[in-house]
Design an enzyme around this catalytic site. Structure first.
Site, PDB file in Angstrom:
ATOM      1  N   SER A  31      32.855  11.327  19.339  1.00 22.81           N
ATOM      2  CA  SER A  31      33.305  10.170  18.564  1.00 22.81           C
ATOM      3  C   SER A  31      33.804  10.618  17.186  1.00 22.81           C
ATOM      4  O   SER A  31      34.728  11.418  17.100  1.00 22.81           O
ATOM      5  CB  SER A  31      32.169   9.140  18.483  1.00 22.81           C
ATOM      6  OG  SER A  31      32.644   7.881  18.082  1.00 22.81           O
TER       7      SER A  31
ATOM      8  N   ASP B  40      26.285   2.571   2.240  1.00 24.29           N
ATOM      9  CA  ASP B  40      27.306   2.151   1.275  1.00 24.29           C
ATOM     10  C   ASP B  40      28.588   2.967   1.434  1.00 24.29           C
ATOM     11  O   ASP B  40      29.687   2.414   1.477  1.00 24.29           O
ATOM     12  CB  ASP B  40      26.784   2.311  -0.157  1.00 24.29           C
ATOM     13  CG  ASP B  40      25.709   1.295  -0.509  1.00 24.29           C
ATOM     14  OD1 ASP B  40      25.599   0.284   0.205  1.00 24.29           O
ATOM     15  OD2 ASP B  40      24.978   1.526  -1.485  1.00 24.29           O
TER      16      ASP B  40
ATOM     17  N   HIS C  45      30.411   4.905  26.010  1.00 25.89           N
ATOM     18  CA  HIS C  45      30.789   5.737  24.871  1.00 25.89           C
ATOM     19  C   HIS C  45      29.767   6.836  24.592  1.00 25.89           C
ATOM     20  O   HIS C  45      30.133   7.934  24.211  1.00 25.89           O
ATOM     21  CB  HIS C  45      30.972   4.848  23.648  1.00 25.89           C
ATOM     22  CG  HIS C  45      31.487   5.579  22.438  1.00 25.89           C
ATOM     23  ND1 HIS C  45      32.650   6.332  22.465  1.00 25.89           N
ATOM     24  CD2 HIS C  45      30.999   5.678  21.173  1.00 25.89           C
ATOM     25  CE1 HIS C  45      32.856   6.855  21.257  1.00 25.89           C
ATOM     26  NE2 HIS C  45      31.871   6.473  20.462  1.00 25.89           N
TER      27      HIS C  45
END
Length: 255
Positions: free
Chosen positions: A84, A175, A235
């Site tokens: 990925s 964040d 996946h």
């Protein structure tokens, strides 16, 4: 950036890169299998696992981190395997530094750009208040309101840990990931292809690689690429069908 890593076994080097929201821990079982014939390096990419956190988060920076790691540890001609997001790091590294690796393995990701699709996961992680959290089970119950799949929740909650003061913390830099996510969904761009042996492995139930749409772009950047499918896998194909994944990769490693 000096990345956290662990090594297993001896032999020719194999570097494994996890995906978004993952860690090197996700690859320990397969890493042990690969270490029977190779020296395996399991890396935590920046803002993941036990590697440092930074406000800066991009494929170029992760590619540079990987180059620094390879050179710092004097790793010669490694095979690089990425899943990925880690697969896109590996692809970027291969087209930018083709002399620094011998083979490339990409697990269930194409070089194309992807539309945003992580909103529910990020909302779920944000909804967990670490200041009041009492247990991992409580975190799972909160996350379940946004993510129904238990396997995905267990994967995400591997990033939750207890600190020395007995409060919880995230090994993820949520964040930075959220702020920079558009770039992490972007395509791999290169004017020169990577002309060495390359293996793409897709999950038969996954939509990340669509052979009828993506083969031309894959082969444009990776002319020696072949695409294999693990039927019945999504996946997270290496976790869902580990033995089938191991057999395909092992054949390629030792070819």
């Amino acid at each position: 950036m000096e990345l956290h890593y662990r090594t297993l076994g001896e032999g020719s080097p194999l570097i494994i890169l996890h995906g978004l929201f993952g860690t090197s821990d996700n690859w320990q079982t397969l890493g042990k299998q690969f270490s029977e014939t190779h020296q395996v390096y399991l890396l935590d990419l920046r803002n993941h696992g036990r590697s440092p956190h930074s406000d800066e988060f991009s494929y170029q920076l992760m590619t540079d981190d990987l180059l620094e790691f390879v050179e710092q540890h004097n790793i010669q001609d490694p095979i690089i395997l990425g899943h990925s997001m880690g697969g896109k790091v590996a692809m970027n590294f291969a087209v930018q530094h083709p002399d620094k690796l011998s083979k490339l393995i990409v697990a269930d990701i194409a070089p194309k750009a992807y539309p945003p699709h992580h909103d529910a996961i990020l909302e779920g992680l944000r909804s967990i208040d670490l200041n009041t959290l009492q247990s991992r089970n409580d975190a799972d119950a909160i996350l379940a309101q946004k993510e129904s799949d238990m396997g995905t929740r267990m994967f995400l909650l591997k990033n939750l840990y207890r600190k020395e003061d007995n409060t919880f913390g995230w090994r993820l830099n949520i964040d930075a990931i959220e702020a920079n996510l558009p770039g992490i969904l972007d395509q791999v761009v290169s004017e020169t292809p990577f002309n060495k042996p390359t293996l793409f492995i897709r999950g038969g139930n996954s939509r990340y690689i669509k052979p009828e749409q993506d083969t031309a772009e894959i082969q444009k950047l990776f002319p020696q690429a072949r695409i294999e499918t693990i039927e019945g896998a999504g996946h997270w194909l290496h976790a869902e069908k580990p033995q089938e994944f191991f057999v395909l990769v092992n054949q390629f490693l030792n070819a």
